[in-house]
Design a protein around this motif. Sequence first.
Motif, PDB file in Angstrom:
ATOM      1  N   PRO A  60       0.800  -1.229   0.000  1.00  0.00           N
ATOM      2  CA  PRO A  60       0.000   0.000   0.000  1.00  0.00           C
ATOM      3  C   PRO A  60       0.832   1.278   0.000  1.00  0.00           C
ATOM      4  O   PRO A  60       0.296   2.348  -0.311  1.00  0.00           O
ATOM      5  CB  PRO A  60      -0.831  -0.118   1.284  1.00  0.00           C
ATOM      6  CG  PRO A  60      -0.036  -1.029   2.166  1.00  0.00           C
ATOM      7  CD  PRO A  60       0.609  -2.011   1.236  1.00  0.00           C
ATOM      8  N   SER A  61       2.105   1.172   0.346  1.00  0.00           N
ATOM      9  CA  SER A  61       2.991   2.340   0.272  1.00  0.00           C
ATOM     10  C   SER A  61       4.111   2.029  -0.712  1.00  0.00           C
ATOM     11  O   SER A  61       5.189   1.583  -0.333  1.00  0.00           O
ATOM     12  CB  SER A  61       3.575   2.670   1.651  1.00  0.00           C
ATOM     13  OG  SER A  61       4.451   3.780   1.559  1.00  0.00           O
ATOM     14  N   PRO A  62       3.873   2.245  -2.005  1.00  0.00           N
ATOM     15  CA  PRO A  62       4.899   1.897  -2.984  1.00  0.00           C
ATOM     16  C   PRO A  62       6.209   2.639  -2.764  1.00  0.00           C
ATOM     17  O   PRO A  62       7.283   2.069  -2.984  1.00  0.00           O
ATOM     18  CB  PRO A  62       4.256   2.261  -4.333  1.00  0.00           C
ATOM     19  CG  PRO A  62       3.114   3.143  -4.013  1.00  0.00           C
ATOM     20  CD  PRO A  62       2.657   2.770  -2.645  1.00  0.00           C
ATOM     21  N   ASN A  63       6.143   3.894  -2.319  1.00  0.00           N
ATOM     22  CA  ASN A  63       7.387   4.637  -2.107  1.00  0.00           C
ATOM     23  C   ASN A  63       8.270   3.976  -1.058  1.00  0.00           C
ATOM     24  O   ASN A  63       9.502   3.981  -1.175  1.00  0.00           O
ATOM     25  CB  ASN A  63       7.082   6.074  -1.694  1.00  0.00           C
ATOM     26  CG  ASN A  63       6.491   6.886  -2.829  1.00  0.00           C
ATOM     27  OD1 ASN A  63       6.531   6.474  -3.982  1.00  0.00           O
ATOM     28  ND2 ASN A  63       5.937   8.045  -2.504  1.00  0.00           N
ATOM     29  N   LEU A  64       7.639   3.396  -0.048  1.00  0.00           N
ATOM     30  CA  LEU A  64       8.392   2.728   1.007  1.00  0.00           C
ATOM     31  C   LEU A  64       9.123   1.513   0.449  1.00  0.00           C
ATOM     32  O   LEU A  64      10.306   1.293   0.728  1.00  0.00           O
ATOM     33  CB  LEU A  64       7.448   2.318   2.135  1.00  0.00           C
ATOM     34  CG  LEU A  64       8.079   1.808   3.429  1.00  0.00           C
ATOM     35  CD1 LEU A  64       8.962   2.867   4.061  1.00  0.00           C
ATOM     36  CD2 LEU A  64       6.991   1.383   4.412  1.00  0.00           C
ATOM     37  N   PHE A  65       8.421   0.713  -0.356  1.00  0.00           N
ATOM     38  CA  PHE A  65       9.075  -0.460  -0.924  1.00  0.00           C
ATOM     39  C   PHE A  65      10.124  -0.062  -1.957  1.00  0.00           C
ATOM     40  O   PHE A  65      11.201  -0.667  -2.024  1.00  0.00           O
ATOM     41  CB  PHE A  65       8.048  -1.399  -1.554  1.00  0.00           C
ATOM     42  CG  PHE A  65       8.641  -2.704  -1.998  1.00  0.00           C
ATOM     43  CD1 PHE A  65       8.922  -3.699  -1.085  1.00  0.00           C
ATOM     44  CD2 PHE A  65       8.953  -2.925  -3.332  1.00  0.00           C
ATOM     45  CE1 PHE A  65       9.499  -4.898  -1.471  1.00  0.00           C
ATOM     46  CE2 PHE A  65       9.525  -4.121  -3.743  1.00  0.00           C
ATOM     47  CZ  PHE A  65       9.807  -5.108  -2.806  1.00  0.00           C
TER      48      PHE A  65
END
Length: 342
Positions: A60-65
């Motif tokens: 749900p948090s692509p930036n984190l991955f």
Amino acid sequence: MTNILGSNLTCGIFDHFDEDGRSIANQYADRLVLAETYDRLGFYAYHLAEHHCTPHGRSPSPNLFLSSVIQRTRRLRVGQLVMLLNLYHPLRAFEEICMLDHLSNGRLEVGIGRGSLPMELTYFGVDADVAPSRYEEASQILVNAMNGGVLNYRGQHFVLDGVPLTLSPHQRPHPPTWVATNRLESASWAAANGANLACVGPSSVVRKVSDVFRAHEKTKHPDEGGDRFIALLRMIVIGRSEAEAYSLAAPAYERWLTSFKFLYELNDLSLPANLPPTFEAAIESELCVVGTQASVRQTVLHHLEEAGANYLLCQPAFGNLPVDAVVNTAAAIHSEFIAPER
């Protein structure tokens, strides 16, 4: 535009972490290994979807991955496809984009969009009736912020007065941007704003979108050489034989389909009319391309030509496909499309 029928076709990866029956920690670990593989094989970029409150999207948090992917790769470009701007304050979105662009040493590709299922937004208090206008404002603010300086904006949803932009992207004037859509009006917006385009669906349908994109691109950017990407998304499985490829892809697609339908069934919503209800329908509608290296190459090149696309956006990982099967498909795509002409 790149000659799509020549060698060295530009190929990227599209990914979203639909639930595969294992722990989410194992799934994250495997996806990082796959990212290293894509980097080694010369894929152009890794594009990650954003979904919420559904087994269809466990990232749900692509930036984190993507911040982890950046640390595990060297050449592979990374980006969201798409970042759901309705769930971000546009100033926060801009700051995260700047951070990722610097952390990756200028390898970021920025994808923005409204999302395909309004229910995901309503869980965060963004009602369907305000989502379009809120997205339009957020996207305009983001475009304005990319120009630097002091940010001023007054709208229905956002008011920004004299905000100092102390961060800026690594890439100048800004990272490449992407819009994922099959809507003609969105293709026009992408062309007018210098964005790349990602499409999914039968090639004949995508051709209508790509034609509109190119027509507006020539009108708005007549002197820029026409080198933007029009990406065609395909779920791809390649095996040593047609039978092996089909035996891998069929149950994986059914698993992917179950995750996709989760929120629709939970909320008693009608499924999208263009959603293939079976694996056989997915083949027929061109969403899935499955077979040997030779047969997949022939099919994919035909799809690209008919669609007017110049970027193959592959989805080799979906459902419960084993990691080694994904690696084999990626290696075959490298051999057929990415490697130098033999």
